[in-house]
Enzyme design. Structure first.
Site, mmCIF file in Angstrom:
data_model
loop_
_atom_site.group_PDB
_atom_site.id
_atom_site.type_symbol
_atom_site.label_atom_id
_atom_site.label_comp_id
_atom_site.label_asym_id
_atom_site.label_seq_id
_atom_site.Cartn_x
_atom_site.Cartn_y
_atom_site.Cartn_z
ATOM 1 C CB SER A 135 -0.952 -0.053 1.196
ATOM 2 O OG SER A 135 -2.007 0.864 1.045
ATOM 3 C CG HIS A 171 -5.512 -1.387 -1.257
ATOM 4 N ND1 HIS A 171 -5.052 -2.566 -0.727
ATOM 5 C CD2 HIS A 171 -4.904 -0.373 -0.558
ATOM 6 C CE1 HIS A 171 -4.200 -2.289 0.265
ATOM 7 N NE2 HIS A 171 -4.091 -0.976 0.375
#
Length: 242
Positions: A135, A171
């Protein structure tokens, strides 16, 4: 023995949850260790940075426990309230793998630059230390990407370390606004060619070339988003299962 070439494993993965609590290092992190070509005579030296999450001590304990189970020699490099080692740049350079956790990529970049770690990461990468993360710990290596660092509405961040000359979308399958914002930013020129990962997917780079996508989870994908003559074009890359 360092990696053969400067190597980055940029992911939307890295950990799995244990059935009875706690974390284990997942496939993309183990791949990063494999790429570091650690001699069999010693344990891999992994340095973890949780800067993007504010250096949470409980999370650091989970990382240490996961490292013990995996057979890693783990150092958690904190920067709050001060660096937890005397020479952070030397710590990075002496690692086999550096793994960066998720959270606020905007805050991570600001704190790293205050401590002059931007150049330290580049030196470690060029020396064959494998850089990786999830991330925020993925976006940081690129020119920029999409982030919720500034609030609940996703926004672009464009001041990444730039080791990789692309944008990064994380994501991609689990947060509905990620894909359309990537397309919007690539279409407007805010981001150039952008490489994206579904949850559980890792993107492996040697030098600045994307050499493969890998996945911890069946059915997931990686994507390259470019601006073409007729608009934005998205190309799926099928990852290799780990």
């Amino acid at each position: 023995m360092p990696a053969d070439r400067p190597t980055i494993v940029a992911t939307s993965g890295g950990f799995t949850r244990r059935e009875r609590g706690g974390l284990d290092w997942a496939g993309t992190a183990h791949l990063a260790v494999e790429l570091a070509k650690v001699p069999a005579s010693r344990r891999p030296r992994l340095t973890y940075l949780g800067t993007a999450g504010g250096d949470q001590r409980t999370w650091a304990a989970e990382v240490h426990a996961a490292g013990e189970r995996a057979g890693f020699s783990t150092t958690v490099l904190d920067l709050f309230p001060m660096p937890s080692v005397e020479d952070p740049a030397a710590q990075l350079l002496g690692s086999d793998v550096v793994w960066v956790g998720g959270g606020s990529v905007a805050n991570l970049l600001a704190v790293w630059r205050v401590h002059e770690l931007d150049e330290a990461f580049r030196a470690a990468w060029q020396a064959g230390v494998v850089l990786g993360g999830v991330s925020a710990g993925s976006i940081c290596w690129f020119q920029g990407g999409t982030t919720d660092s500034f609030g609940t509405e996703l926004r672009p961040v464009t001041n990444g370390l730039g080791l990789l000359p692309y944008g990064n979308g994380v994501h991609y399958d689990s947060e509905a606004r990620r894909r359309p914002l990537v397309h919007e930013l690539v279409g407007s020129g805010v981001l150039g060619e952008t490489h994206c990962s579904d949850d559980g997917v890792g993107l492996v780079y040697q030098d600045t070339e994307l050499v493969e996508a890998v996945t911890e989870v069946p059915g997931k994908g990686a994507y390259i988003v470019r601006r073409g003559e007729d608009g934005v074009v998205e190309t799926r890359v099928d990852p290799r299962p780990l």
